[in-house]
Design a protein around this motif. Structure first.
Motif, PDB file in Angstrom:
ATOM      1  N   UNK A 148       0.847  -1.204   0.000  1.00  0.00           N
ATOM      2  CA  UNK A 148       0.000   0.000   0.000  1.00  0.00           C
ATOM      3  C   UNK A 148       0.873   1.240   0.000  1.00  0.00           C
ATOM      4  N   UNK A 149       0.252   2.430  -0.116  1.00  0.00           N
ATOM      5  CA  UNK A 149       0.988   3.677   0.029  1.00  0.00           C
ATOM      6  C   UNK A 149       1.055   4.093   1.496  1.00  0.00           C
ATOM      7  N   UNK A 150      -0.060   3.782   2.230  1.00  0.00           N
ATOM      8  CA  UNK A 150      -0.088   4.100   3.661  1.00  0.00           C
ATOM      9  C   UNK A 150      -0.677   2.934   4.453  1.00  0.00           C
ATOM     10  N   UNK A 151      -0.264   2.839   5.728  1.00  0.00           N
ATOM     11  CA  UNK A 151      -0.878   1.921   6.687  1.00  0.00           C
ATOM     12  C   UNK A 151      -1.505   2.774   7.791  1.00  0.00           C
ATOM     13  N   UNK A 152      -2.737   2.464   8.176  1.00  0.00           N
ATOM     14  CA  UNK A 152      -3.360   3.152   9.312  1.00  0.00           C
ATOM     15  C   UNK A 152      -3.647   2.129  10.405  1.00  0.00           C
ATOM     16  N   UNK A 153      -3.058   2.380  11.576  1.00  0.00           N
ATOM     17  CA  UNK A 153      -3.277   1.495  12.727  1.00  0.00           C
ATOM     18  C   UNK A 153      -4.533   1.925  13.477  1.00  0.00           C
ATOM     19  N   UNK A 154      -5.592   1.123  13.286  1.00  0.00           N
ATOM     20  CA  UNK A 154      -6.850   1.313  14.041  1.00  0.00           C
ATOM     21  C   UNK A 154      -7.055   0.070  14.913  1.00  0.00           C
ATOM     22  N   UNK A 155      -5.935  -0.441  15.455  1.00  0.00           N
ATOM     23  CA  UNK A 155      -5.942  -1.763  16.100  1.00  0.00           C
ATOM     24  C   UNK A 155      -6.018  -1.685  17.620  1.00  0.00           C
ATOM     25  N   UNK A 156      -6.511  -0.561  18.133  1.00  0.00           N
ATOM     26  CA  UNK A 156      -6.804  -0.507  19.560  1.00  0.00           C
ATOM     27  C   UNK A 156      -5.563  -0.464  20.429  1.00  0.00           C
ATOM     28  N   UNK A 204      -0.232   8.602  22.995  1.00  0.00           N
ATOM     29  CA  UNK A 204       1.009   8.252  22.305  1.00  0.00           C
ATOM     30  C   UNK A 204       1.266   9.314  21.243  1.00  0.00           C
ATOM     31  N   UNK A 205       2.457   9.848  21.261  1.00  0.00           N
ATOM     32  CA  UNK A 205       2.860  10.824  20.250  1.00  0.00           C
ATOM     33  C   UNK A 205       4.090  10.315  19.504  1.00  0.00           C
ATOM     34  N   UNK A 206       4.229  10.553  18.206  1.00  0.00           N
ATOM     35  CA  UNK A 206       3.254  11.201  17.323  1.00  0.00           C
ATOM     36  C   UNK A 206       2.226  10.193  16.821  1.00  0.00           C
ATOM     37  N   UNK A 207       1.197  10.665  16.155  1.00  0.00           N
ATOM     38  CA  UNK A 207       0.178   9.764  15.581  1.00  0.00           C
ATOM     39  C   UNK A 207       0.460   9.503  14.110  1.00  0.00           C
ATOM     40  N   UNK A 208       1.687   9.924  13.663  1.00  0.00           N
ATOM     41  CA  UNK A 208       2.120   9.569  12.307  1.00  0.00           C
ATOM     42  C   UNK A 208       3.632   9.466  12.300  1.00  0.00           C
ATOM     43  N   UNK A 210       0.054   5.832  10.055  1.00  0.00           N
ATOM     44  CA  UNK A 210      -0.784   6.724  10.870  1.00  0.00           C
ATOM     45  C   UNK A 210      -1.442   5.881  11.962  1.00  0.00           C
ATOM     46  N   UNK A 211      -1.721   6.510  13.103  1.00  0.00           N
ATOM     47  CA  UNK A 211      -2.502   5.867  14.166  1.00  0.00           C
ATOM     48  C   UNK A 211      -3.814   6.631  14.325  1.00  0.00           C
ATOM     49  N   UNK A 212      -4.886   5.900  14.627  1.00  0.00           N
ATOM     50  CA  UNK A 212      -6.183   6.544  14.889  1.00  0.00           C
ATOM     51  C   UNK A 212      -6.951   5.724  15.927  1.00  0.00           C
ATOM     52  N   UNK A 213      -7.681   6.428  16.798  1.00  0.00           N
ATOM     53  CA  UNK A 213      -8.496   5.749  17.810  1.00  0.00           C
ATOM     54  C   UNK A 213      -7.660   5.230  18.968  1.00  0.00           C
ATOM     55  N   UNK A 214      -8.133   4.135  19.562  1.00  0.00           N
ATOM     56  CA  UNK A 214      -7.502   3.625  20.776  1.00  0.00           C
ATOM     57  C   UNK A 214      -6.064   3.171  20.581  1.00  0.00           C
TER      58      UNK A 214
END
Ligand code: FAS
Ligand code: PHB
Length: 389
Positions: free
Chosen positions: A151-159, A272-276, A281-285
């Motif tokens: 992919x071009x990006x991965x987004x961690x929405x894995x809690x 948690x910082x940063x969210x990228x 990218x990280x999002x949510x829990x």
């Protein structure tokens, strides 16, 4: 397999992001560790800000929300002597909606099937690769067969317990945490709520919350010691303690019934910082946790996803890199304000081990001031309905 965005986790954050990207013509694949039934089986949030309901309306994934969601114009703080109503509608012009996270997740899953949003369930050993470059990929096993998605990006929405935050290099990462010395015992029961609005109660025995899922299904919580065992709380003991903590005026309206779900959850504040970092990218829990006192957890996942959708849309559809560069700072600005509100309401409403009589008087004086001050109530109201994006 190849896509534009791989989303790890098909909880509310991942599902919502997948739908929003799909609506912008951006290709995404979700990779989820558990089964759909397991994801639906988790009983969690119950109060939705317009931050989240606006997105569901925008997506047209709102038929059940419109039919079954309960608009609430206010909620109550109980101090053992009275109910202090926070009239969020009068003070902010906005409202919240009572509609369970489970139902939000169910609606997003149903729409995923209808709209062709690809979700891979029961993916084992999900691992992130190449996040510091611009060609990251995710590997996992599906039915024992090794798989890879580029992919071009991965987004961690894995809690909170997922792999994405762990994939961030230690030299860029900073975590902030406060673990509370108590937990929440929650029960779900098919009985009518004791009040038409939520009641957050401060009592010498500890905190209690009277919430609901509908006019026939109630959700209650009581503060319990961190090492408490669920076996120590048969239904009758829970109902007895709720009657004490919610106060005599409310106790008479409590309808008892068998708990269809009963569990104890720990409380923590975590950021948690940063969210990228790079292409992750990280999002949510996966990036933040709040004590549920302020009803912010699920709603913060929604604001993260709203910011990230704007950023990824600018990148893919307008070749604009600025928004993705600003994502982390923009999301964290709202996260920290919600962390503050959640911590403050938790500190006000709970009994902390070692609380002195003076500390208790300070909590009671704070509640007495809130009861008498429109300014104090407005501050609470504007945080409860959700600060602007
Ligand atoms: P989630 O944790 O919901 O979803 C993450 C998903 O990632 C899960 O489906 C998980 O299976 C998946 N995953 C994990 N590891 C993976 C891996 N290795 N590979 C692939 N997938 C993986 N918020 C409120 O506002 N009010 C509340 O009352 C409230 N109560 C809560 C009670 C509990 C016990 C908990 C744990 C949380 C509660 N929350 C509450 C917060 C909660 O609602 C979250 O904010 C919300 O679930 C956030 O959604 P997600 O970020 O999608 O994370
Ligand atoms: C819930 O109904 O689960 C709920 C509502 C409000 C909160 C926390 C939990 O602050």
């Amino acid at each position: 397999m190849r896509t534009q965005v791989v989303i790890i986790g098909a909880g509310p954050a991942g599902l919502l992001l997948g739908h929003l990207l799909l609506a912008e013509g951006i290709d995404a694949i979700l990779v989820e560790r558990a089964s759909a039934d397991y994801v639906l089986g988790r009983i969690r949030a119950g109060v939705l800000e317009t931050t989240l309901t606006d997105l569901l309306h925008q997506l047209g994934i709102d038929e059940r929300l419109n039919a079954e969601g309960l608009p609430h114009d206010g909620f109550n703080l109980a101090d053992g002597e009275r109910l202090i109503r926070i009239d969020v509608a009068a003070l902010t012009g906005r409202h919240v909606t009572v509609y369970g996270q489970t139902e939000v997740t169910r609606d997003l899953m149903t729409a995923a099937t209808e709209r062709g949003l690809q979700i891979i369930y029961e993916a084992a050993d999900v691992t992130l690769h190449g996040i510091e470059g611009d060609a990251p990929f995710v590997t996992f096993r599906e039915n024992g067969v090794p798989k890879r998605i580029d992919a071009r990006f991965i987004v961690g929405c894995d809690g909170f317990h997922g792999p994405s935050r762990q994939a961030m290099p230690a030299h860029v990462a900073q975590a902030f945490e406060k673990v509370y010395p108590f937990g929440w015992l929650g029960i779900l029961a098919d009985v009518p709520p004791c009040n038409h609005e939520l009641i957050y109660a401060s009592h010498d025995n500890g905190f209690a919350l009277a919430s609901m899922r509908s006019n026939t299904r109630s959700r209650y919580y009581i503060q319990v010691p961190l090492d408490e065992k669920i076996e120590a709380w048969p239904d009758d003991r829970v109902w007895d303690e709720l009657a004490v903590r919610l106060g005599p005026d409310v106790a008479g309206n409590i309808t008892r019934g068998p708990a269809i779900e009963k569990s104890i959850a720990p409380l923590r504040s975590f950021v948690f910082e940063p969210m990228r970092h790079g292409s992750l990218f990280l999002a949510g829990d996966s990036a933040h946790i709040v004590p549920p006192t302020g009803a912010k957890g699920l709603n913060l996942a929604a604001s993260d996803v709203a910011y990230l959708t704007r950023a990824l849309t600018a990148f893919f559809n307008a070749h604009d890199n600025d928004a993705i560069a600003q994502y982390s700072d923009r999301a964290l600005a709202r996260v920290w304000k919600a962390e503050r509100f959640s911590w403050q309401l938790t500190s006000l409403m709970h009994r902390f081990p070692g609380t002195t009589p003076f500390d208790r008087r300070m909590q009671m004086a704070d509640l007495d001031y809130i009861a008498s001050s429109t300014a104090a109530q407005t501050t609470i109201a504007e945080n409860y309905v959700g600060l602007p994006l």
